[in-house]
Design a protein around this motif. Structure first.
Motif, PDB file in Angstrom:
ATOM      1  N   ALA A  65       0.849  -1.188   0.000  1.00 25.18           N
ATOM      2  CA  ALA A  65       0.000   0.000   0.000  1.00 25.18           C
ATOM      3  C   ALA A  65       0.888   1.243   0.000  1.00 25.18           C
ATOM      4  CB  ALA A  65      -0.923  -0.010   1.214  1.00 25.18           C
ATOM      5  N   ILE A  66       0.296   2.368  -0.360  1.00 22.50           N
ATOM      6  CA  ILE A  66       1.048   3.624  -0.451  1.00 22.50           C
ATOM      7  C   ILE A  66       0.051   4.776  -0.353  1.00 22.50           C
ATOM      8  CG2 ILE A  66       0.961   3.898  -2.965  1.00 22.50           C
ATOM      9  CD1 ILE A  66       4.150   4.357  -0.907  1.00 22.50           C
ATOM     10  N   TRP A  67       0.553   5.979  -0.119  1.00 22.66           N
ATOM     11  CA  TRP A  67      -0.305   7.159  -0.074  1.00 22.66           C
ATOM     12  C   TRP A  67      -0.468   7.749  -1.468  1.00 22.66           C
ATOM     13  CZ3 TRP A  67       3.616   6.753   3.726  1.00 22.66           C
ATOM     14  CH2 TRP A  67       3.156   6.531   5.018  1.00 22.66           C
ATOM     15  N   VAL A  68      -1.678   8.204  -1.773  1.00 22.76           N
ATOM     16  CA  VAL A  68      -1.934   8.914  -3.018  1.00 22.76           C
ATOM     17  C   VAL A  68      -2.586  10.257  -2.694  1.00 22.76           C
ATOM     18  CG1 VAL A  68      -2.126   6.859  -4.476  1.00 22.76           C
ATOM     19  CG2 VAL A  68      -4.169   7.779  -3.384  1.00 22.76           C
ATOM     20  N   VAL A  69      -2.262  11.246  -3.466  1.00 23.98           N
ATOM     21  CA  VAL A  69      -2.800  12.591  -3.265  1.00 23.98           C
ATOM     22  C   VAL A  69      -4.251  12.619  -3.706  1.00 23.98           C
ATOM     23  CG1 VAL A  69      -2.643  14.993  -4.047  1.00 23.98           C
ATOM     24  CG2 VAL A  69      -0.550  13.686  -3.594  1.00 23.98           C
ATOM     25  N   ASN A  98      -6.394   6.514   7.968  1.00 25.78           N
ATOM     26  CA  ASN A  98      -6.088   6.264   6.557  1.00 25.78           C
ATOM     27  C   ASN A  98      -5.705   7.512   5.753  1.00 25.78           C
ATOM     28  OD1 ASN A  98      -8.501   7.601   6.211  1.00 25.78           O
ATOM     29  ND2 ASN A  98      -9.555   5.913   5.187  1.00 25.78           N
ATOM     30  N   THR A  99      -5.511   8.615   6.429  1.00 29.08           N
ATOM     31  CA  THR A  99      -5.229   9.881   5.745  1.00 29.08           C
ATOM     32  C   THR A  99      -4.122  10.626   6.472  1.00 29.08           C
ATOM     33  OG1 THR A  99      -7.545  10.018   5.064  1.00 29.08           O
ATOM     34  CG2 THR A  99      -6.294  12.066   4.996  1.00 29.08           C
ATOM     35  N   MET A 100      -3.370  11.426   5.725  1.00 30.03           N
ATOM     36  CA  MET A 100      -2.435  12.357   6.349  1.00 30.03           C
ATOM     37  C   MET A 100      -2.438  13.655   5.552  1.00 30.03           C
ATOM     38  SD  MET A 100       1.456  11.147   5.641  1.00 30.03           S
ATOM     39  CE  MET A 100       2.021  10.697   4.020  1.00 30.03           C
ATOM     40  N   VAL A 101      -2.041  14.722   6.242  1.00 26.22           N
ATOM     41  CA  VAL A 101      -1.935  16.034   5.616  1.00 26.22           C
ATOM     42  C   VAL A 101      -0.492  16.500   5.779  1.00 26.22           C
ATOM     43  CG1 VAL A 101      -2.713  18.440   5.619  1.00 26.22           C
ATOM     44  CG2 VAL A 101      -4.336  16.587   6.132  1.00 26.22           C
ATOM     45  N   VAL A 102       0.107  16.882   4.658  1.00 22.88           N
ATOM     46  CA  VAL A 102       1.468  17.410   4.665  1.00 22.88           C
ATOM     47  C   VAL A 102       1.397  18.888   4.333  1.00 22.88           C
ATOM     48  CG1 VAL A 102       3.791  17.254   3.674  1.00 22.88           C
ATOM     49  CG2 VAL A 102       2.409  15.177   3.937  1.00 22.88           C
ATOM     50  N   GLU A 103       2.057  19.693   5.161  1.00 21.00           N
ATOM     51  CA  GLU A 103       2.162  21.127   4.901  1.00 21.00           C
ATOM     52  C   GLU A 103       3.526  21.392   4.287  1.00 21.00           C
ATOM     53  OE1 GLU A 103       0.893  24.555   7.660  1.00 21.00           O
ATOM     54  OE2 GLU A 103       3.026  24.257   8.110  1.00 21.00           O
ATOM     55  N   TYR A 104       3.517  22.108   3.176  1.00 18.84           N
ATOM     56  CA  TYR A 104       4.742  22.542   2.498  1.00 18.84           C
ATOM     57  C   TYR A 104       4.729  24.061   2.475  1.00 18.84           C
ATOM     58  CZ  TYR A 104       4.622  17.869   0.281  1.00 18.84           C
ATOM     59  OH  TYR A 104       4.570  16.522   0.021  1.00 18.84           O
ATOM     60  N   PHE A 105       5.903  24.658   2.582  1.00 21.23           N
ATOM     61  CA  PHE A 105       5.974  26.089   2.346  1.00 21.23           C
ATOM     62  C   PHE A 105       7.355  26.471   1.867  1.00 21.23           C
ATOM     63  CE2 PHE A 105       6.673  25.484   6.881  1.00 21.23           C
ATOM     64  CZ  PHE A 105       7.693  26.353   7.227  1.00 21.23           C
ATOM     65  N   LEU A 114       7.527  34.657   3.321  1.00 18.88           N
ATOM     66  CA  LEU A 114       6.794  33.489   2.857  1.00 18.88           C
ATOM     67  C   LEU A 114       6.400  33.684   1.396  1.00 18.88           C
ATOM     68  CD1 LEU A 114       5.462  30.764   3.633  1.00 18.88           C
ATOM     69  CD2 LEU A 114       3.410  32.067   4.224  1.00 18.88           C
ATOM     70  N   LYS A 115       6.687  32.688   0.574  1.00 17.40           N
ATOM     71  CA  LYS A 115       6.365  32.768  -0.846  1.00 17.40           C
ATOM     72  C   LYS A 115       5.124  31.954  -1.198  1.00 17.40           C
ATOM     73  CE  LYS A 115      10.848  34.058  -2.514  1.00 17.40           C
ATOM     74  NZ  LYS A 115      10.379  35.314  -3.104  1.00 17.40           N
ATOM     75  N   THR A 116       5.047  30.750  -0.679  1.00 12.93           N
ATOM     76  CA  THR A 116       3.952  29.851  -1.024  1.00 12.93           C
ATOM     77  C   THR A 116       3.710  28.878   0.122  1.00 12.93           C
ATOM     78  OG1 THR A 116       4.700  29.909  -3.314  1.00 12.93           O
ATOM     79  CG2 THR A 116       3.133  28.210  -2.771  1.00 12.93           C
ATOM     80  N   MET A 117       2.439  28.501   0.309  1.00 15.23           N
ATOM     81  CA  MET A 117       2.101  27.454   1.261  1.00 15.23           C
ATOM     82  C   MET A 117       1.153  26.476   0.588  1.00 15.23           C
ATOM     83  SD  MET A 117       0.448  27.513   5.070  1.00 15.23           S
ATOM     84  CE  MET A 117      -1.218  26.974   4.698  1.00 15.23           C
ATOM     85  N   LEU A 118       1.357  25.192   0.866  1.00 14.45           N
ATOM     86  CA  LEU A 118       0.555  24.129   0.275  1.00 14.45           C
ATOM     87  C   LEU A 118       0.170  23.127   1.346  1.00 14.45           C
ATOM     88  CD1 LEU A 118      -0.389  22.304  -2.206  1.00 14.45           C
ATOM     89  CD2 LEU A 118       1.960  21.416  -2.204  1.00 14.45           C
ATOM     90  N   TRP A 119      -1.082  22.733   1.357  1.00 16.07           N
ATOM     91  CA  TRP A 119      -1.527  21.575   2.142  1.00 16.07           C
ATOM     92  C   TRP A 119      -1.890  20.478   1.147  1.00 16.07           C
ATOM     93  CZ3 TRP A 119      -5.507  23.456   6.373  1.00 16.07           C
ATOM     94  CH2 TRP A 119      -4.800  23.980   7.459  1.00 16.07           C
ATOM     95  N   THR A 120      -1.340  19.299   1.345  1.00 16.00           N
ATOM     96  CA  THR A 120      -1.641  18.142   0.511  1.00 16.00           C
ATOM     97  C   THR A 120      -2.237  17.048   1.377  1.00 16.00           C
ATOM     98  OG1 THR A 120       0.131  18.645  -1.052  1.00 16.00           O
ATOM     99  CG2 THR A 120      -0.634  16.376  -0.998  1.00 16.00           C
ATOM    100  N   LYS A 121      -3.424  16.577   0.984  1.00 13.39           N
ATOM    101  CA  LYS A 121      -4.070  15.455   1.679  1.00 13.39           C
ATOM    102  C   LYS A 121      -3.794  14.190   0.891  1.00 13.39           C
ATOM    103  CE  LYS A 121      -7.826  18.095   3.680  1.00 13.39           C
ATOM    104  NZ  LYS A 121      -9.277  18.331   3.705  1.00 13.39           N
ATOM    105  N   ILE A 150       0.301  22.540  15.239  1.00 10.39           N
ATOM    106  CA  ILE A 150      -0.801  23.061  14.433  1.00 10.39           C
ATOM    107  C   ILE A 150      -2.044  22.252  14.773  1.00 10.39           C
ATOM    108  CG2 ILE A 150      -1.693  23.402  12.086  1.00 10.39           C
ATOM    109  CD1 ILE A 150       1.305  23.451  11.201  1.00 10.39           C
ATOM    110  N   ASP A 151      -3.098  22.927  15.182  1.00 13.29           N
ATOM    111  CA  ASP A 151      -4.358  22.252  15.477  1.00 13.29           C
ATOM    112  C   ASP A 151      -5.168  22.183  14.188  1.00 13.29           C
ATOM    113  OD1 ASP A 151      -6.579  21.108  16.547  1.00 13.29           O
ATOM    114  OD2 ASP A 151      -6.924  22.655  18.066  1.00 13.29           O
ATOM    115  N   TYR A 152      -4.848  21.222  13.361  1.00 16.67           N
ATOM    116  CA  TYR A 152      -5.406  21.105  12.016  1.00 16.67           C
ATOM    117  C   TYR A 152      -6.936  21.111  12.012  1.00 16.67           C
ATOM    118  CZ  TYR A 152      -6.635  19.082   7.524  1.00 16.67           C
ATOM    119  OH  TYR A 152      -7.201  18.848   6.300  1.00 16.67           O
ATOM    120  N   GLU A 153      -7.538  20.467  12.965  1.00 19.63           N
ATOM    121  CA  GLU A 153      -8.998  20.365  12.974  1.00 19.63           C
ATOM    122  C   GLU A 153      -9.683  21.677  13.372  1.00 19.63           C
ATOM    123  OE1 GLU A 153      -9.517  16.858  15.356  1.00 19.63           O
ATOM    124  OE2 GLU A 153      -9.346  15.577  13.596  1.00 19.63           O
ATOM    125  N   ASP A 154      -8.920  22.614  13.962  1.00 22.64           N
ATOM    126  CA  ASP A 154      -9.512  23.880  14.398  1.00 22.64           C
ATOM    127  C   ASP A 154      -8.994  25.098  13.651  1.00 22.64           C
ATOM    128  OD1 ASP A 154     -11.238  22.768  16.268  1.00 22.64           O
ATOM    129  OD2 ASP A 154      -9.734  22.817  17.852  1.00 22.64           O
TER     130      ASP A 154
END
Length: 176
Positions: A65-69, A98-105, A114-121, A150-154
């Motif tokens: 198994a593996i993670w997919v965006v 079964n899920t994760m969120v990665v923050e990139y910036f 700060l130039k860019t921020m990305l959240w990837t699920k 980071i309190d992602y849910e809030d």
């Protein structure tokens, strides 16, 4: 394969330095919007094995198994320009069964803008493309390397962008 060591404190945030390449820029000499994804994903892919001693291919081999965006949220704040040196950060900010969120910036080289921020699920899926549950060993890994400040849910994405802009402006980027 990653082995959790409870006595070790793992770095929670990856950090890389990169130069914006000519071939990745638009006619205005700014990094093309779609190319930010390549810079983010390549930086993380290069750092994770060094920090945690694991390759993504090892996860697939061990668990079939593996993670997919399945979702991206991105904010373009300041352009990254051709030939400019930048810093690229990434961290897991949330996960469940079964899920994760990665923050990139991305910041300027001095880490003051700060130039860019990305959240990837990402969804964890088996070899048939069906949603799968994270095995206990992966939950242990995710828990040991997830960034807990980071309190992602809030917090919503726009609030997090403002918060991160403030952290960068005040030189308060945390790695652990």
């Amino acid at each position: 394969m990653f082995e959790f060591d409870p006595s070790k404190k793992y770095q929670k945030t990856t950090k890389s330095r990169s130069v914006i390449r000519f071939q990745d820029c638009d006619p205005l000499k700014h990094l093309n919007n779609a190319k930010y994804f390549d810079y983010f994903f390549n930086a993380r892919e290069d750092k994770v094995p060094k920090l945690y001693g694991m390759q993504m291919s090892e996860i697939y081999k061990a668990f079939d198994a593996i993670w997919v965006v399945y979702n991206h949220q991105i904010a373009y704040i300041r352009p990254a320009g051709m030939g400019e040196w930048v810093k690229i950060f990434s961290r897991i900010i949330w996960h469940n069964h079964n899920t994760m969120v990665v923050e990139y910036f991305m910041t300027n080289d001095e880490e003051t803008e700060l130039k860019t921020m990305l959240w990837t699920k990402l969804r964890y899926v088996n070899e048939k493309g069906q949603s799968a549950t994270h095995p206990a060993k992966l939950v242990e890994f995710l828990s040991s390397v997830s960034y807990d400040d980071i309190d992602y849910e809030d917090i919503d994405f726009d609030m997090r962008v403002r918060q991160l802009k403030n952290e960068v402006a005040n030189a308060a980027i945390k790695i652990f």
